[in-house]
Design a protein around this motif. Structure first.
Motif, short mmCIF file in Angstrom:
data_model
loop_
_atom_site.label_atom_id
_atom_site.label_comp_id
_atom_site.label_asym_id
_atom_site.label_seq_id
_atom_site.Cartn_x
_atom_site.Cartn_y
_atom_site.Cartn_z
N VAL A 189 0.83 -1.21 0.00
CA VAL A 189 0.00 0.00 0.00
C VAL A 189 0.86 1.25 0.00
O VAL A 189 0.38 2.34 -0.35
CB VAL A 189 -0.95 0.01 1.22
CG1 VAL A 189 -1.98 -1.09 1.11
CG2 VAL A 189 -0.17 -0.12 2.52
N ALA A 190 2.13 1.12 0.39
CA ALA A 190 3.02 2.27 0.41
C ALA A 190 3.60 2.57 -0.97
O ALA A 190 3.85 3.73 -1.31
CB ALA A 190 4.15 2.05 1.41
N ILE A 191 3.82 1.52 -1.76
CA ILE A 191 4.46 1.73 -3.07
C ILE A 191 3.47 1.62 -4.23
O ILE A 191 3.80 2.02 -5.35
CB ILE A 191 5.61 0.72 -3.28
CG1 ILE A 191 5.08 -0.73 -3.25
CG2 ILE A 191 6.69 0.91 -2.25
CD1 ILE A 191 6.15 -1.76 -3.57
N ALA A 192 2.28 1.10 -3.97
CA ALA A 192 1.29 0.97 -5.04
C ALA A 192 0.93 2.31 -5.69
O ALA A 192 0.82 2.39 -6.92
CB ALA A 192 0.03 0.26 -4.53
N PRO A 193 0.73 3.39 -4.91
CA PRO A 193 0.42 4.67 -5.58
C PRO A 193 1.52 5.11 -6.54
O PRO A 193 1.22 5.65 -7.62
CB PRO A 193 0.29 5.64 -4.40
CG PRO A 193 -0.10 4.79 -3.24
CD PRO A 193 0.63 3.50 -3.44
N LEU A 194 2.78 4.87 -6.17
CA LEU A 194 3.88 5.24 -7.06
C LEU A 194 3.85 4.40 -8.34
O LEU A 194 4.06 4.92 -9.45
CB LEU A 194 5.22 5.06 -6.35
CG LEU A 194 5.53 6.05 -5.23
CD1 LEU A 194 6.83 5.67 -4.54
CD2 LEU A 194 5.61 7.46 -5.79
N ILE A 195 3.61 3.09 -8.17
CA ILE A 195 3.55 2.21 -9.34
C ILE A 195 2.43 2.63 -10.27
O ILE A 195 2.58 2.65 -11.50
CB ILE A 195 3.38 0.74 -8.90
CG1 ILE A 195 4.62 0.29 -8.12
CG2 ILE A 195 3.14 -0.17 -10.09
CD1 ILE A 195 4.50 -1.09 -7.52
N ILE A 196 1.29 2.99 -9.70
CA ILE A 196 0.14 3.40 -10.51
C ILE A 196 0.43 4.71 -11.24
O ILE A 196 -0.03 4.93 -12.37
CB ILE A 196 -1.11 3.50 -9.63
CG1 ILE A 196 -1.50 2.10 -9.12
CG2 ILE A 196 -2.27 4.13 -10.39
CD1 ILE A 196 -2.56 2.12 -8.05
N ILE A 197 1.22 5.59 -10.60
CA ILE A 197 1.60 6.85 -11.26
C ILE A 197 2.62 6.59 -12.37
O ILE A 197 2.53 7.16 -13.46
CB ILE A 197 2.17 7.84 -10.22
CG1 ILE A 197 1.07 8.29 -9.26
CG2 ILE A 197 2.81 9.05 -10.91
CD1 ILE A 197 1.57 9.14 -8.12
N TRP A 198 3.61 5.73 -12.09
CA TRP A 198 4.66 5.46 -13.07
C TRP A 198 4.13 4.72 -14.30
O TRP A 198 4.56 4.98 -15.42
CB TRP A 198 5.77 4.66 -12.42
CG TRP A 198 6.54 5.42 -11.39
CD1 TRP A 198 6.65 6.78 -11.28
CD2 TRP A 198 7.30 4.88 -10.30
NE1 TRP A 198 7.42 7.12 -10.19
CE2 TRP A 198 7.83 5.98 -9.57
CE3 TRP A 198 7.58 3.58 -9.87
CZ2 TRP A 198 8.64 5.80 -8.44
CZ3 TRP A 198 8.38 3.40 -8.75
CH2 TRP A 198 8.91 4.50 -8.05
N ILE A 199 3.22 3.76 -14.06
CA ILE A 199 2.69 2.95 -15.16
C ILE A 199 1.32 3.49 -15.55
O ILE A 199 0.37 3.43 -14.77
CB ILE A 199 2.58 1.46 -14.76
CG1 ILE A 199 3.96 0.94 -14.33
CG2 ILE A 199 2.03 0.63 -15.90
CD1 ILE A 199 3.94 -0.48 -13.81
N LYS A 200 1.22 4.02 -16.75
CA LYS A 200 -0.01 4.69 -17.17
C LYS A 200 -1.16 3.71 -17.36
O LYS A 200 -2.32 4.04 -17.13
CB LYS A 200 0.25 5.45 -18.47
CG LYS A 200 1.33 6.52 -18.36
CD LYS A 200 1.01 7.51 -17.27
CE LYS A 200 2.09 8.58 -17.17
NZ LYS A 200 1.81 9.55 -16.07
#
Length: 266
Positions: free
Chosen positions: A112-123
């Motif tokens: 849950v800490a890194i998922a937002p970043l992954i969702i931002i990085w991967i369109k």
């Protein structure tokens, strides 16, 4: 009682016992809700949940298919990448000591800490969900398969050395067959974690609309106080997780039944 019937009895008991406990639990649950006059928006009974499941079946099953789609791709990716990593670790002790701690770090990092970043990085949202679920599901396969590859019998290892077997022959004919029970054990754990990872990623992404998964349906039901629908979605997720585990057990028994003790009929 014939020998065949006697041999089949433990299997029947293994199925009947949990089903009986589950039926008893549902009965007690229904009685508690009715006797206590608990409103359905606090704790719906099994009958109300079943009615909600039937009433919203098209929406819920479509959402389940979307969640299972992410789970499937994440599970396949975790299996391939985890197996390749384990095989790489098996070739060099230095590689294992250097890289395995990073696999552990990946496992203990809250998704849950890194998922937002992954969702931002991967369109692509669906691809981002698959990546998040893969991160959660990959460690058991790496850990179990690496353990299996390193748990070779000393006597068999000496026998291969005596016959001057090459590294490739030792890997294919000794280490990989010996690691299969560990590998399938990792698959059992990873299949459930892939489903959990898909749901958690959907929660974080907050994706909605026609192509949304069960996590979005749970969120919407909770916001609208449609608690029976929320429980219906949770039950579908639970049944999907159980089905995945059973499928991995069947696959393991089919692959190991003719030669390994763990899969032989008892």
């Amino acid at each position: 009682m014939t020998p065949t019937t006697w041999l089949q009895q433990p299997r029947i008991l293994r199925v009947a016992a949990p089903l009986g406990v589950g039926a008893l639990f549902l009965l007690i649950w229904q009685l508690v809700v009715e006797v206590g006059h608990i409103p359905s928006y606090l704790l719906p009974g099994p009958l109300v949940i079943a009615q909600a499941l039937v009433a919203h079946a098209p929406t819920l099953f479509l959402a389940l298919l979307m969640t299972l789609k992410v789970t499937f791709f994440a599970f396949v990716a975790a299996t391939l990448l985890g197996t390749l990593a384990a095989l790489l670790f098996a070739q060099s002790r230095w590689l294992e000591m250097s890289l395995f701690p990073y696999a552990v770090m990946l496992q203990v990092t809250p998704i849950v800490a890194i998922a937002p970043l992954i969702i931002i990085w991967i369109k692509n949202t669906e691809l981002a969900l698959v990546v998040c679920a893969t991160i959660i599901a990959i460690f058991p396969i790496i850990s179990n398969t690496t353990l299996g590859l390193n748990s070779v019998s000393g006597n068999l290892n000496n026998l291969f050395t005596l016959y001057r077997a090459s590294r490739w022959q030792r890997l294919v004919r000794l280490r990989i067959p010996g690691a299969l029970p560990y590998f399938f054990g990792g698959l059992r754990i990873s299949s459930g974690l892939a489903l959990i990872g898909a749901v958690v990623a959907e929660f974080v992404a907050g994706t909605g609309g026609q192509g949304s998964g069960l996590a979005y349906q749970i969120l919407q039901s909770g916001y609208n106080l449609q608690i029976p629908e929320m429980f219906a979605a949770l039950i579908l997720l639970t049944l999907a997780g159980v089905a995945l585990f059973v499928l991995m057990v069947v696959l393991s028994k089919w692959a190991l039944k003719n030669w390994h003790e763990s899969a032989m009929d008892r």
